[in-house]
Motif scaffolding. Structure first.
Motif, PDB file in Angstrom:
ATOM      1  N   UNK A 140      66.542  25.176 -24.689  1.00 19.31           N
ATOM      2  CA  UNK A 140      67.064  24.567 -25.922  1.00 19.31           C
ATOM      3  C   UNK A 140      68.063  23.449 -25.621  1.00 19.31           C
ATOM      4  N   UNK A 141      68.111  23.017 -24.375  1.00 13.86           N
ATOM      5  CA  UNK A 141      69.050  21.947 -23.989  1.00 13.86           C
ATOM      6  C   UNK A 141      68.299  20.750 -23.426  1.00 13.86           C
ATOM      7  N   UNK A 142      68.691  19.570 -23.860  1.00 10.41           N
ATOM      8  CA  UNK A 142      68.185  18.340 -23.261  1.00 10.41           C
ATOM      9  C   UNK A 142      69.306  17.313 -23.284  1.00 10.41           C
ATOM     10  N   UNK A 143      69.599  16.748 -22.136  1.00  7.64           N
ATOM     11  CA  UNK A 143      70.652  15.753 -22.060  1.00  7.64           C
ATOM     12  C   UNK A 143      70.196  14.424 -22.632  1.00  7.64           C
ATOM     13  N   UNK A 160      64.476  14.200 -20.314  1.00  5.41           N
ATOM     14  CA  UNK A 160      63.656  15.403 -20.384  1.00  5.41           C
ATOM     15  C   UNK A 160      63.580  16.159 -19.075  1.00  5.41           C
ATOM     16  N   UNK A 161      63.263  17.444 -19.172  1.00  4.85           N
ATOM     17  CA  UNK A 161      63.066  18.283 -17.984  1.00  4.85           C
ATOM     18  C   UNK A 161      61.999  19.322 -18.305  1.00  4.85           C
ATOM     19  N   UNK A 162      61.522  20.013 -17.284  1.00  2.72           N
ATOM     20  CA  UNK A 162      60.347  20.875 -17.428  1.00  2.72           C
ATOM     21  C   UNK A 162      60.574  22.098 -18.317  1.00  2.72           C
ATOM     22  N   UNK A 163      61.818  22.502 -18.531  1.00  4.22           N
ATOM     23  CA  UNK A 163      62.069  23.747 -19.252  1.00  4.22           C
ATOM     24  C   UNK A 163      62.017  23.586 -20.772  1.00  4.22           C
ATOM     25  N   UNK A 183      62.797   7.401 -22.831  1.00  5.19           N
ATOM     26  CA  UNK A 183      62.628   8.651 -22.072  1.00  5.19           C
ATOM     27  C   UNK A 183      62.812   8.391 -20.575  1.00  5.19           C
ATOM     28  N   UNK A 184      63.589   9.236 -19.900  1.00  3.03           N
ATOM     29  CA  UNK A 184      63.791   9.156 -18.455  1.00  3.03           C
ATOM     30  C   UNK A 184      64.072  10.553 -17.938  1.00  3.03           C
ATOM     31  N   UNK A 185      63.757  10.794 -16.669  1.00  7.27           N
ATOM     32  CA  UNK A 185      64.183  12.049 -16.076  1.00  7.27           C
ATOM     33  C   UNK A 185      65.641  11.901 -15.643  1.00  7.27           C
ATOM     34  N   UNK A 211      70.533   7.069 -11.389  1.00  3.59           N
ATOM     35  CA  UNK A 211      70.440   5.901 -10.514  1.00  3.59           C
ATOM     36  C   UNK A 211      70.535   4.623 -11.350  1.00  3.59           C
ATOM     37  N   UNK A 212      69.886   4.616 -12.510  1.00  6.38           N
ATOM     38  CA  UNK A 212      69.898   3.430 -13.365  1.00  6.38           C
ATOM     39  C   UNK A 212      71.307   3.085 -13.823  1.00  6.38           C
ATOM     40  N   UNK A 213      72.073   4.081 -14.263  1.00  9.67           N
ATOM     41  CA  UNK A 213      73.417   3.771 -14.766  1.00  9.67           C
ATOM     42  C   UNK A 213      74.372   3.401 -13.639  1.00  9.67           C
TER      43      UNK A 213
END
Length: 370
Positions: A119-122, A151-154, A176-178, A184-186
């Motif tokens: 239930x968490x997504x940064x 996003x992440x797999x969970x 959308x980014x992992x 790395x981008x920021x």
């Protein structure tokens, strides 16, 4: 709380939305959602900050029985994981996101702590100001800005859709980014630029007396973000240390090459080193997206205006009347001068006509270049 939203207000988030942390980002999110009629619940460990955000109209105080659809954690980076875990436990039916500027670290901490990351997504809105706190908040802070959803797999895309709805409702553009790619981008576009700006501003402490009176747009542009909060940036940079160090190390190597060339600027190879360094900077700038997210280059026309009321408004009105679209604008005024400088950016094919039209109407052109 009863939803009193007029039926003609377009929104995606149903609410309630709970916002934990009433600084610049948290209060701005609240203000933007309230404009959409969303029920926003504010919370903060600081009673003063909470009271101020409520007074500004960013939301209401918590009430017994609140059942948020979405929780937005907008707290300092060093407590993000702790607060997210607490909110996941307190509101088992809510999706929880955070808006911290580093994404991999909090996710790793939450997984290690056994939190329910299904239930968490940064997420991370790429917007901000030099000022902080609820009094600096703006409902339009996020309009047109990228909002990364890491996003992440969970967690499934469908379950995380409410975070995308939040970003769209406040006017942002979803990216959308992992988490690792985001961090790395920021490092490239935010964290290292902050340090470079700070280091350049630090050198101004040793500038000879009177020299800062010559400061123009160049040094002001480079040092614009150097007035940022040291405590917050120590946390941000520390949380993304590996990526920041990687970019800084490459920067150090290029800087060492420039310093070596300056030992003897006339020596064989020195002019080439300086030229190639500047050319590399040109190529880097060309990669930056411009208006509407394109990489289109614009031409700049510098106009001198009298330091009297209404001059800038008259200039912009005239540009609009002749049918030229203004892509960007920068203002500059030197202390003691009776003129201001307005640098306008237009499409290269419109540059010549703009210069001719302005000069024909009596405006003074200082420079024009593509």
């Amino acid at each position: 709380m009863t939803d009193l939203t007029p039926p003609d207000i377009d929104r995606r988030v149903r609410g309630p939305v709970r916002v934990v942390g009433t600084g610049l980002l948290g209060t701005s999110i609240g203000l933007a959602l309230r404009e959409k009629g969303v029920d926003v619940v504010l919370d903060d460990v600081s009673p003063g900050a909470l009271a101020l955000a409520v007074d500004y109209g960013a939301g209401r105080r918590p009430e017994p029985g609140d059942e948020p659809e979405l929780v937005v954690v907008a707290v300092p980076p060093d407590v993000v994981a702790t607060v997210v875990a607490r909110e996941l436990s307190a509101y088992p039916d809510a999706i929880v996101t955070d808006v911290a500027s580093v994404k991999a670290g909090p996710l790793t901490e939450l997984v290690a702590a056994g939190a329910d990351v299904t239930r968490y997504i940064g997420s991370h809105p790429m917007a901000g100001r030099e000022r902080s706190g609820p009094s600096a908040a703006r409902a339009d802070l996020f309009v047109g800005s990228p909002w990364v959803i890491a996003g992440h797999d969970a967690i499934s895309y469908q379950r995380a859709a409410v975070v995308e709805d939040l970003a769209l409702d406040v006017g942002a553009t979803v990216v959308p980014m992992d988490p690792a790619s985001h961090d790395l981008a920021v490092a490239y576009v935010s964290h290292v630029p902050q340090l470079v700006s700070t280091l350049m501003a630090s050198r101004l402490r040793d500038a000879p007396d009177g020299s800062l009176g010559l400061a123009g747009g160049g040094v002001r542009d480079v040092t614009r973000v150097a007035a940022s909060d040291p405590g917050l940036w120590v946390q941000i940079i520390g949380a993304n240390a590996a990526n920041v160090r990687r970019v800084l190390a490459d920067l150090r190597d290029e800087l060492s090459g420039v310093i070596g060339a300056l030992d003897d600027p006339a020596a064989a190879g020195a002019p080439r080193t300086l030229a190639e360094t500047i050319a590399a900077g040109n190529r880097g700038v060309e990669r930056l997206p411009g208006k509407h997210g394109t990489t289109k280059r614009f031409a700049q026309v510098v106009v001198l205006v009298d330091d009297t009321p209404g001059q800038i408004a008259a200039l912009l009105t005239f540009i609009g009347e002749i049918g030229i679209n203004l892509e960007d604008m920068r203002l500059e005024h030197s202390p003691g001068a009776q003129i201001g400088i307005v640098e306008v950016s237009v499409l290269p094919e419109q540059e010549q006509r703009l210069v001719e039209e302005l000069e024909g109407r009596g405006w003074r052109i200082a420079a024009a270049w593509a």
